[in-house]
Write a protein that holds these residues in place. Structure first.
Motif, PDB file in Angstrom:
ATOM      1  N   ASP A 124     -14.477   9.133  19.488  1.00 30.40           N
ATOM      2  CA  ASP A 124     -14.938   7.531  19.125  1.00 30.40           C
ATOM      3  C   ASP A 124     -15.668   7.747  17.820  1.00 30.40           C
ATOM      4  O   ASP A 124     -16.563   8.682  17.652  1.00 30.40           O
ATOM      5  N   GLU A 125     -15.338   6.955  16.713  1.00 20.40           N
ATOM      6  CA  GLU A 125     -16.129   7.141  15.394  1.00 20.40           C
ATOM      7  C   GLU A 125     -17.550   6.898  15.467  1.00 20.40           C
ATOM      8  O   GLU A 125     -18.115   7.465  14.926  1.00 20.40           O
ATOM      9  N   ALA A 126     -17.785   6.011  16.290  1.00 18.56           N
ATOM     10  CA  ALA A 126     -19.329   5.520  16.441  1.00 18.56           C
ATOM     11  C   ALA A 126     -20.123   6.892  17.014  1.00 18.56           C
ATOM     12  O   ALA A 126     -21.077   7.222  16.582  1.00 18.56           O
ATOM     13  N   TYR A 127     -19.454   7.688  17.988  1.00 20.56           N
ATOM     14  CA  TYR A 127     -20.135   8.831  18.537  1.00 20.56           C
ATOM     15  C   TYR A 127     -20.168   9.852  17.511  1.00 20.56           C
ATOM     16  O   TYR A 127     -21.132  10.638  17.523  1.00 20.56           O
ATOM     17  N   LEU A 128     -19.194  10.126  16.717  1.00 25.94           N
ATOM     18  CA  LEU A 128     -19.324  11.183  15.630  1.00 25.94           C
ATOM     19  C   LEU A 128     -20.559  10.759  14.895  1.00 25.94           C
ATOM     20  O   LEU A 128     -21.230  11.836  14.502  1.00 25.94           O
ATOM     21  N   LEU A 172       0.845  -1.092  -0.017  1.00 22.77           N
ATOM     22  CA  LEU A 172      -0.142  -0.025  -0.061  1.00 22.77           C
ATOM     23  C   LEU A 172       0.740   1.128  -0.039  1.00 22.77           C
ATOM     24  O   LEU A 172       1.881   1.202   0.275  1.00 22.77           O
ATOM     25  N   PRO A 173       0.389   2.149  -0.410  1.00 19.34           N
ATOM     26  CA  PRO A 173       1.194   3.568  -0.479  1.00 19.34           C
ATOM     27  C   PRO A 173       1.313   4.283   0.694  1.00 19.34           C
ATOM     28  O   PRO A 173       2.338   4.776   1.223  1.00 19.34           O
ATOM     29  N   SER A 174       0.517   3.763   1.712  1.00 16.30           N
ATOM     30  CA  SER A 174       0.518   4.640   3.220  1.00 16.30           C
ATOM     31  C   SER A 174      -0.671   3.755   4.031  1.00 16.30           C
ATOM     32  O   SER A 174      -1.569   2.747   3.646  1.00 16.30           O
ATOM     33  N   MET A 175      -0.344   3.624   5.220  1.00 15.90           N
ATOM     34  CA  MET A 175      -1.155   2.992   6.301  1.00 15.90           C
ATOM     35  C   MET A 175      -2.457   4.277   6.591  1.00 15.90           C
ATOM     36  O   MET A 175      -2.628   4.595   7.933  1.00 15.90           O
ATOM     37  N   ALA A 176      -2.980   4.695   5.668  1.00 20.09           N
ATOM     38  CA  ALA A 176      -3.771   5.894   5.907  1.00 20.09           C
ATOM     39  C   ALA A 176      -5.190   5.499   6.524  1.00 20.09           C
ATOM     40  O   ALA A 176      -5.492   4.357   6.663  1.00 20.09           O
ATOM     41  N   PHE A 177      -6.036   6.344   6.743  1.00 21.90           N
ATOM     42  CA  PHE A 177      -7.424   6.333   7.298  1.00 21.90           C
ATOM     43  C   PHE A 177      -8.217   5.425   6.148  1.00 21.90           C
ATOM     44  O   PHE A 177      -7.932   5.730   4.987  1.00 21.90           O
ATOM     45  N   THR A 178      -9.397   4.848   6.560  1.00 18.59           N
ATOM     46  CA  THR A 178     -10.020   4.234   5.520  1.00 18.59           C
ATOM     47  C   THR A 178     -11.438   4.860   5.098  1.00 18.59           C
ATOM     48  O   THR A 178     -12.081   4.482   4.462  1.00 18.59           O
ATOM     49  N   SER A 179     -11.722   5.877   5.830  1.00 17.09           N
ATOM     50  CA  SER A 179     -12.818   6.855   5.541  1.00 17.09           C
ATOM     51  C   SER A 179     -12.728   8.113   6.049  1.00 17.09           C
ATOM     52  O   SER A 179     -11.871   8.260   6.981  1.00 17.09           O
ATOM     53  N   VAL A 180     -13.808   9.051   5.746  1.00 15.39           N
ATOM     54  CA  VAL A 180     -13.745  10.436   6.110  1.00 15.39           C
ATOM     55  C   VAL A 180     -14.138  10.526   7.762  1.00 15.39           C
ATOM     56  O   VAL A 180     -13.601  11.116   8.429  1.00 15.39           O
ATOM     57  N   THR A 181     -14.965   9.472   8.186  1.00 17.95           N
ATOM     58  CA  THR A 181     -15.356   9.429   9.488  1.00 17.95           C
ATOM     59  C   THR A 181     -14.187   9.102  10.466  1.00 17.95           C
ATOM     60  O   THR A 181     -14.127   9.559  11.594  1.00 17.95           O
ATOM     61  N   GLU A 182     -13.294   8.154  10.099  1.00 20.47           N
ATOM     62  CA  GLU A 182     -12.474   7.696  10.860  1.00 20.47           C
ATOM     63  C   GLU A 182     -11.315   8.884  11.056  1.00 20.47           C
ATOM     64  O   GLU A 182     -10.911   9.097  11.970  1.00 20.47           O
ATOM     65  N   ALA A 183     -11.053   9.559   9.970  1.00 19.19           N
ATOM     66  CA  ALA A 183     -10.073  10.681   9.963  1.00 19.19           C
ATOM     67  C   ALA A 183     -10.498  11.720  10.895  1.00 19.19           C
ATOM     68  O   ALA A 183      -9.829  12.412  11.742  1.00 19.19           O
TER      69      ALA A 183
END
Length: 483
Positions: free
Chosen positions: A315-319, A296-307
């Protein structure tokens, strides 16, 4: 009688005054030779420091090593008895010879030859991996690995047994070589830990969120902000009182909101999703296989919500709960997020990693506590260091080097692999290397687990806490591990 390469121990009295532990080719003929056996029936691959364990005797008169969390580390049994049981196990496998403690047993081929552990145990350990991280190479690359076992994904985190919290693994119900009676009378000397703080009445999520945000701004990190009261919040309240010398009533929501008004404003604010937020870069998922990680090019976030959750200490679920039905991929969208305030600043001269409290404390040169963080510190299998060490160097957004010759073999990967940097990397976005090789303070791809799960010898913080701390430390800062 077969010959076996065993870890032979000589434990004198309850204080572990005998420091020598040695490996030798041993036939089991000498009844005075003993071995340390874990509750799962495996040979303990190290002899714990005297400061790390308490030695008691069980109902059978055997010496039992107990860590300061109250967990049984190992039992001392005659080496001959252990060999005899291995021989009987070999007969059950239909082999002419018993498997050595570091042989790969049937059903465990995927875990490498140095850690033949049960499938059920790996499922119950959310952070399981065969060995602790390896050396870093001084060039921003971290040598070693912190793999997540593929099987752990099959269980929800809340249902997993966490040994550090005193919850027995399912396989503790099975017969083990150490013959530990779970009902036997063993006196456990646990450290005195303050009980969790209980709020009076029924507090809303907004009120608890306000409390978490207030603590976060004051340098007493509660970890992820999720609108829930828990042990991390309780520890943060006590840290705040040590930092400021003031008493905080967590039940006085009006007072907390007033204080927030003078220091950064309300705990929740409106944020507009930008084009950069929506664009990423993101990866579709983080693979388990290390060869695929390295591609992979990076160990980046997998979604906008995670970022966004990490950006705002949430906490992502709280967002998502605060923004029902929102399309986070659309630039210009107005959303509700936490307002965590600015990072702490200052010069940290001394760090204390409290294993029992699962918390890290940062002090200035005058000995004043200036920040605290919930932490995952060590485990039974890969304990953290003891005593005083120093910070060797700090690396932001480090690469991570997988080397099977130094650490373990992950899957079918037999070559050295460089895993690119990113928040979802094995050590997150920060590596604070200690003078003890393979150990450090670092971030994590799973911030919601901090303070709840175990680490593997290192001190694990949320990425944002690790970055805040890293900007306040430099080489030579002392790091003291206490029980």
């Amino acid at each position: 009688m077969m010959k076996k390469k065993l870890l032979i121990t000589s434990l004198l009295a309850a204080t572990l005054m005998a420091t020598a532990a040695y490996g030798q080719d041993y036939s089991g003929d000498d009844p005075n030779n003993t071995v340390l056996v874990t509750p799962e029936g495996d040979l303990l691959e190290y002899v714990p420091d005297a400061a790390d364990v308490i030695v008691k005797r069980n109902g059978k008169g055997q010496k039992v090593l107990i860590d300061h969390y109250g967990n049984i580390v190992a039992t001392e049994i005659p080496a001959g008895r252990y060999i005899n049981r291995l021989e009987r196990r070999a007969d059950n496998f239909g082999s002419g010879d018993a498997p050595r403690y570091n042989d790969t047993l049937p059903g465990f081929e995927d875990y490498g030859t140095n850690d033949a552990r049960s499938t059920q145990e790996s499922m119950n350990d959310p952070d399981f991996f065969p060995q602790r991280p390896g050396d870093d190479d001084g060039a921003g690359n971290i040598t070693g690995a912190v793999p997540e076992d593929e099987l752990q994904k099959q269980q929800p985190f809340d249902d997993q047994a966490l040994p550090s919290d005193g919850i027995q693994n399912d396989n503790m119900n099975q017969q083990d070589l150490a013959a530990i009676d779970p009902n036997q009378d063993i006196i456990e000397e646990k450290p005195q830990i303050e009980p969790d703080i209980t709020l009076t009445g029924k507090k809303s999520k907004f009120e608890i969120t306000a409390l978490q945000v207030f603590l976060d701004r004051e340098g007493a990190s509660p970890g992820v902000i999720d609108g829930k009261m828990g042990s991390n919040v309780s520890k943060a309240i006590r840290s705040y009182e040590k930092i400021t010398g003031e008493t905080l009533d967590p039940n006085d929501s009006e007072d907390i909101l007033t204080r927030l008004g003078f220091n950064g404003g309300l705990p929740v604010m409106t944020y507009e999703i930008t084009s950069a937020d929506a664009a990423g870069p993101y990866v579709a998922s983080i693979p388990e296989d290390y060869a695929n990680k390295a591609a992979l090019p990076s160990m980046a976030f997998t979604s906008v919500t995670e970022a966004l959750a990490e950006k705002f200490h949430m906490d992502e679920a709280y967002l998502k709960e605060l923004n029902p039905g929102v399309d986070f991929t659309m630039p210009g969208t107005q959303i509700k997020v936490i307002n965590p305030g600015t990072n702490r600043s200052g010069a940290v001269a001394r760090i204390v990693a409290d294993k029992a409290r699962k918390q890290l404390f940062a002090y200035d040169e005058a000995g004043q506590l200036i920040a605290s963080y919930p932490a995952s510190i060590g485990s039974n299998d890969t304990p953290s260091p003891s005593g005083i060490h120093t910070v060797a160097r700090v690396a932001f957004d480090p690469n991570y080097t997988y080397n099977p010759k130094i650490n373990f073999q992950q899957g079918n990967n037999t070559k050295v692999l460089t895993i690119p940097p990113g928040p979802n990397g094995p050590v997150g976005t920060v590596w604070i290397a200690l003078d003890k090789p393979t150990y450090g303070i670092h971030g994590t791809p799973d911030p919601s687990r901090i303070g709840r799960s175990q680490s593997h010898g290192c001190v694990r913080l949320t990425n944002w806490d690790a970055r805040e701390l890293a900007k306040m430390v430099k080489s030579g800062v002392t790091v003291e591990f206490i029980d």
